[in-house]
Structures are given as structure tokens and as C-alpha cells.
Design a protein around this motif. Structure first.
Motif, PDB file in Angstrom:
ATOM      1  N   THR A  26     -24.680 -58.361  13.213  1.00  0.00           N
ATOM      2  CA  THR A  26     -24.871 -56.945  12.900  1.00  0.00           C
ATOM      3  C   THR A  26     -25.941 -56.756  11.838  1.00  0.00           C
ATOM      4  N   ARG A  27     -25.891 -57.572  10.812  1.00  0.00           N
ATOM      5  CA  ARG A  27     -26.887 -57.462   9.735  1.00  0.00           C
ATOM      6  C   ARG A  27     -28.293 -57.729  10.259  1.00  0.00           C
ATOM      7  N   ALA A  28     -28.446 -58.778  11.094  1.00  0.00           N
ATOM      8  CA  ALA A  28     -29.764 -59.122  11.625  1.00  0.00           C
ATOM      9  C   ALA A  28     -30.293 -58.036  12.553  1.00  0.00           C
ATOM     10  N   LEU A  29     -29.424 -57.458  13.374  1.00  0.00           N
ATOM     11  CA  LEU A  29     -29.866 -56.415  14.302  1.00  0.00           C
ATOM     12  C   LEU A  29     -30.220 -55.128  13.572  1.00  0.00           C
ATOM     13  N   GLU A  30     -29.459 -54.812  12.543  1.00  0.00           N
ATOM     14  CA  GLU A  30     -29.778 -53.618  11.769  1.00  0.00           C
ATOM     15  C   GLU A  30     -31.116 -53.762  11.060  1.00  0.00           C
ATOM     16  N   GLU A  31     -31.408 -54.951  10.563  1.00  0.00           N
ATOM     17  CA  GLU A  31     -32.709 -55.194   9.923  1.00  0.00           C
ATOM     18  C   GLU A  31     -33.845 -55.050  10.926  1.00  0.00           C
ATOM     19  N   LEU A  32     -33.643 -55.553  12.141  1.00  0.00           N
ATOM     20  CA  LEU A  32     -34.663 -55.414  13.170  1.00  0.00           C
ATOM     21  C   LEU A  32     -34.889 -53.953  13.528  1.00  0.00           C
ATOM     22  N   SER A  33     -33.815 -53.205  13.657  1.00  0.00           N
ATOM     23  CA  SER A  33     -33.935 -51.786  13.992  1.00  0.00           C
ATOM     24  C   SER A  33     -34.675 -51.025  12.904  1.00  0.00           C
ATOM     25  N   LEU A  34     -34.366 -51.320  11.662  1.00  0.00           N
ATOM     26  CA  LEU A  34     -35.043 -50.651  10.551  1.00  0.00           C
ATOM     27  C   LEU A  34     -36.532 -51.006  10.521  1.00  0.00           C
ATOM     28  N   ALA A  35     -36.878 -52.186  11.046  1.00  0.00           N
ATOM     29  CA  ALA A  35     -38.274 -52.603  11.092  1.00  0.00           C
ATOM     30  C   ALA A  35     -39.013 -52.049  12.308  1.00  0.00           C
ATOM     31  N   TYR A 260     -22.242 -62.517  26.843  1.00  0.00           N
ATOM     32  CA  TYR A 260     -23.090 -61.803  25.894  1.00  0.00           C
ATOM     33  C   TYR A 260     -24.436 -61.484  26.517  1.00  0.00           C
ATOM     34  N   ALA A 261     -25.089 -60.486  25.978  1.00  0.00           N
ATOM     35  CA  ALA A 261     -26.489 -60.204  26.292  1.00  0.00           C
ATOM     36  C   ALA A 261     -27.110 -59.549  25.070  1.00  0.00           C
ATOM     37  N   LEU A 262     -28.270 -60.040  24.680  1.00  0.00           N
ATOM     38  CA  LEU A 262     -29.022 -59.479  23.555  1.00  0.00           C
ATOM     39  C   LEU A 262     -30.475 -59.348  23.986  1.00  0.00           C
ATOM     40  N   ILE A 263     -31.035 -58.155  23.796  1.00  0.00           N
ATOM     41  CA  ILE A 263     -32.424 -57.868  24.152  1.00  0.00           C
ATOM     42  C   ILE A 263     -33.110 -57.281  22.925  1.00  0.00           C
ATOM     43  N   VAL A 264     -34.276 -57.802  22.599  1.00  0.00           N
ATOM     44  CA  VAL A 264     -35.050 -57.310  21.461  1.00  0.00           C
ATOM     45  C   VAL A 264     -36.494 -57.091  21.912  1.00  0.00           C
ATOM     46  N   ALA A 265     -36.990 -55.874  21.732  1.00  0.00           N
ATOM     47  CA  ALA A 265     -38.402 -55.553  21.961  1.00  0.00           C
ATOM     48  C   ALA A 265     -39.014 -55.221  20.603  1.00  0.00           C
ATOM     49  N   LEU A 269     -46.620 -59.072  15.938  1.00  0.00           N
ATOM     50  CA  LEU A 269     -47.871 -59.046  15.191  1.00  0.00           C
ATOM     51  C   LEU A 269     -48.181 -60.362  14.495  1.00  0.00           C
ATOM     52  N   SER A 270     -47.160 -61.163  14.245  1.00  0.00           N
ATOM     53  CA  SER A 270     -47.355 -62.430  13.555  1.00  0.00           C
ATOM     54  C   SER A 270     -46.179 -63.332  13.852  1.00  0.00           C
ATOM     55  N   LEU A 271     -46.306 -64.586  13.451  1.00  0.00           N
ATOM     56  CA  LEU A 271     -45.193 -65.514  13.629  1.00  0.00           C
ATOM     57  C   LEU A 271     -43.992 -65.106  12.792  1.00  0.00           C
ATOM     58  N   LEU A 272     -44.209 -64.434  11.685  1.00  0.00           N
ATOM     59  CA  LEU A 272     -43.087 -63.959  10.871  1.00  0.00           C
ATOM     60  C   LEU A 272     -42.307 -62.877  11.605  1.00  0.00           C
ATOM     61  N   HIS A 273     -43.011 -61.975  12.294  1.00  0.00           N
ATOM     62  CA  HIS A 273     -42.325 -60.964  13.101  1.00  0.00           C
ATOM     63  C   HIS A 273     -41.499 -61.642  14.196  1.00  0.00           C
ATOM     64  N   ARG A 274     -42.075 -62.647  14.819  1.00  0.00           N
ATOM     65  CA  ARG A 274     -41.364 -63.363  15.881  1.00  0.00           C
ATOM     66  C   ARG A 274     -40.158 -64.108  15.321  1.00  0.00           C
ATOM     67  N   HIS A 275     -40.319 -64.727  14.161  1.00  0.00           N
ATOM     68  CA  HIS A 275     -39.212 -65.452  13.544  1.00  0.00           C
ATOM     69  C   HIS A 275     -38.057 -64.516  13.227  1.00  0.00           C
ATOM     70  N   ARG A 276     -38.357 -63.307  12.772  1.00  0.00           N
ATOM     71  CA  ARG A 276     -37.299 -62.351  12.455  1.00  0.00           C
ATOM     72  C   ARG A 276     -36.525 -61.960  13.715  1.00  0.00           C
ATOM     73  N   ALA A 277     -37.244 -61.808  14.834  1.00  0.00           N
ATOM     74  CA  ALA A 277     -36.560 -61.506  16.092  1.00  0.00           C
ATOM     75  C   ALA A 277     -35.685 -62.679  16.526  1.00  0.00           C
ATOM     76  N   HIS A 278     -36.225 -63.894  16.427  1.00  0.00           N
ATOM     77  CA  HIS A 278     -35.451 -65.071  16.823  1.00  0.00           C
ATOM     78  C   HIS A 278     -34.217 -65.250  15.942  1.00  0.00           C
ATOM     79  N   ALA A 279     -34.324 -64.866  14.672  1.00  0.00           N
ATOM     80  CA  ALA A 279     -33.201 -65.024  13.748  1.00  0.00           C
ATOM     81  C   ALA A 279     -31.991 -64.220  14.201  1.00  0.00           C
ATOM     82  N   ALA A 280     -32.219 -63.088  14.871  1.00  0.00           N
ATOM     83  CA  ALA A 280     -31.095 -62.296  15.360  1.00  0.00           C
ATOM     84  C   ALA A 280     -30.331 -63.044  16.449  1.00  0.00           C
ATOM     85  N   PHE A 281     -31.047 -63.739  17.309  1.00  0.00           N
ATOM     86  CA  PHE A 281     -30.390 -64.538  18.349  1.00  0.00           C
ATOM     87  C   PHE A 281     -29.638 -65.721  17.732  1.00  0.00           C
TER      88      PHE A 281
END
Length: 293
Positions: A26-35, A260-265, A269-281
Motif C-alpha cells: 500500500t505504501r509503495a503504490l500510494e507513493e507511485l500514485s502521488l508521483a 494477484y495482479a498489479l499493473i503500473v503505468a 524517464l530514468s532508471l530511478l523512475h523504473r526502480h521505483r515502479a519495480h519496488a512496488a512489485f
């Protein structure tokens, strides 16, 4: 995105009421949504069919290669009906127009049987194998299969391409977290078309070749075809496009089993953006591991 949780009572072990908090997820997904990312999640406990985590799970989002699972279902159904020869030999498509994903492109054999293509497409996300299988099975048949599977908000739009022009579909596939989680729950129960069809598709999805998302935390061995020795079962399909990550599957252990199913769009823009998305999974994998084992 508003994430909702469920609870369950584990009477078998006398634990009383146990809350499935999925706090890290939940924390990781909320951070992604806020971003600014679009996020959809659905997790159901299989024994009771109870939804324990959900958020925007009805919203269609790009899912990449995850959308090929109904293609595998259609191929398995045709094989079981005798309408498709699993040993039929087919040629690899022209590499110039193909998205460079999967091992077949680098293999010496330009011709493989259909059943091997299904394994490459399912377990290893091979784009050449998926395109060839789609051409053999037919796009219309796969579209009908989506409908038959009760997935009206999901669709396989196109094959894999090295580049997408203005006349091409914008994505390989669209899907909702709710529909793909339900599909994997039905596969686990042997209820997709028939038990033999379900078992064949699960076999094509196991082992999970892409262990970079949920599989990174679950700890499965993509090179092993035997039980892991810890009583854990994990089969899944991932999807990857630029700015898209998707993962749907089943995690089952001694204490619980979940689809389960998790989808993130996201803005890739950078490897850091990608890492943050992967962290949610990775967070979801950790929570699932905690509650299943």
C-alpha cells in the motif's frame, strides 16, 4: 488511487481474526500514485475467494505481454480439441520487424514446434514466439476467447513490434487487474475451459522466467522444474513495455494461497523512475510471501 483491504478468519490454526494489511504494498503504490503513475491492483485469497487488496482494479491499462495469456488458453484449447497439432513446425518471423525480446531470436533453430513456442511465449515472454503463435491461432479467435473468459474490459490489440507507427495499435494489450487476477484464480482451480487446458497453460507459465517483478521477492528459481522445497507454488505472467510493468499470477504456500495482479503505468524517464515502479512489485511479493508461508 484508493486502496482497500479485506480481512479473514483463520480458524484452522486458532489465530482468530488476522488482518491482511499489505502495508508495504500500500505504501509503495500510494507513493507511485502521488508521483503521477497509474496503478491498479487486485489480490484475492483463493480458499474463500475473498478480495484482500484492491485499487482501481476495474480500470483498463496497458499490460504488455501479460495480454498473451488468453492466447495461450486458446492454443491449449485447440490442442486439447485436436484442432491444432502441438508438434506442427513453424518458422521464426523476420527479425527486422520484431521487438527484441526472448531467446528464440538468438537460437540457431529457425523452426520450432508450436508447443515449444507456447512455452517460450508463456514462461519467457518471447515476442517472436508469441507473434508466431498469434498468427497461427488467429487474432479473432483470441478476441473471442477473451469474451468467453469473462474479460470484457481487456483485449489483445496487436502483436509485438520493434516500432509502433501511427497506423498500429498503441499497445500490445490492455487489461484490468481484476480480470487478470480472476483468470489466474480460475487457472489455479482448473476451471479455464477444462482441467487439462488449465494444467497445460499453467505448465507453460511455469517456471516464471521473469523474476524481476513479484518473482524477485518470492524467490522462485526460473531454471528449476521441481518443487522449491519450501512448499511454495508460484506461476505468473509479466508484461513489459516502455513505461509499463504488469504482473499477474498465483502464490500459494502452507498458510495461504492468493491470486494477484498489479499493473503500473509510469513515466519511464530514468532508471530511478523504473526502480521505483519495480519496488512496488517487490513489496507485493514480500507481502504475499509473508501471508502465504
Amino acid at each position: 488511487m484508493k486502496v482497500r483491504h479485506g480481512t479473514r478468519r483463520d480458524a484452522r490454526r486458532g489465530r482468530g481474526r488476522q488482518t491482511r494489511t499489505f502495508r508495504a504494498t500500500t505504501r509503495a503504490l500510494e507513493e507511485l500514485s502521488l508521483a503521477g503513475a497509474q496503478v491498479a491492483v487486485h489480490v484475492a485469497e483463493l480458499d474463500r475467494g475473498e478480495v484482500v487488496l484492491e485499487g482501481d482494479d476495474h480500470v483498463p491499462l496497458p499490460v504488455g505481454g501479460l495480454g498473451t495469456v488468453p492466447l495461450l488458453v486458446e492454443a491449449a484449447a485447440l490442442i486439447e480439441d485436436g484442432a491444432l497439432d502441438p508438434l506442427e513446425l513453424v518458422d521464426r518471423p523476420d527479425g527486422e520487424t520484431l521487438a527484441p525480446a526472448g531467446p528464440w531470436r538468438g537460437m540457431a533453430a529457425p523452426t520450432l514446434p508450436l508447443i515449444d513456442l507456447a512455452l517460450l511465449a508463456g514462461a519467457y515472454g518471447d515476442s517472436a514466439a508469441a507473434n508466431t503463435l498469434l498468427e497461427r491461432v488467429g487474432h479473432e479467435a483470441v478476441t473471442r476467447r477473451y469474451v468467453d473468459l469473462g474479460m470484457p474490459r481487456s483485449a489483445l490489440l496487436d502483436g509485438f513490434r520493434a516500432e509502433r507507427g501511427p497506423d498500429d495499435a498503441p499497445y500490445v494489450a490492455l487489461g484490468t487487474a481484476r480480470e487478470f487476477a480472476a483468470l489466474f484464480a480460475a487457472l489455479a482451480a482448473g476451471e479455464v475451459v477444462s482441467t487439462p487446458v488449465s494444467e497445460r497453460v499453467v505448465g507453460w507459465l511455469s517456471p516464471v522466467g521473469d523474476v524481476g517483478l513479484v518473482g524477485a521477492t518470492v524467490g522462485g528459481d526460473p531454471f528449476s522444474h521441481t518443487p522449491d522445497g519450501h512448499g511454495l507454488v508460484h506461476f505468473a505472467k509479466t508484461g513489459r513495455e516502455r513505461g509499463v510493468r504488469a504482473d499477474a499470477g498465483v502464490v500459494a504456500g502452507r498458510r495461504g494461497a492468493f491470486a494477484y495482479a498489479l499493473i503500473v503505468a509510469f513515466d519511464d524517464l530514468s532508471l530511478l523512475h523504473r526502480h521505483r515502479a519495480h519496488a512496488a512489485f517487490h513489496a507485493l511479493g514480500g507481502d504475499l510471501l509473508e501471508y502465504a508461508t
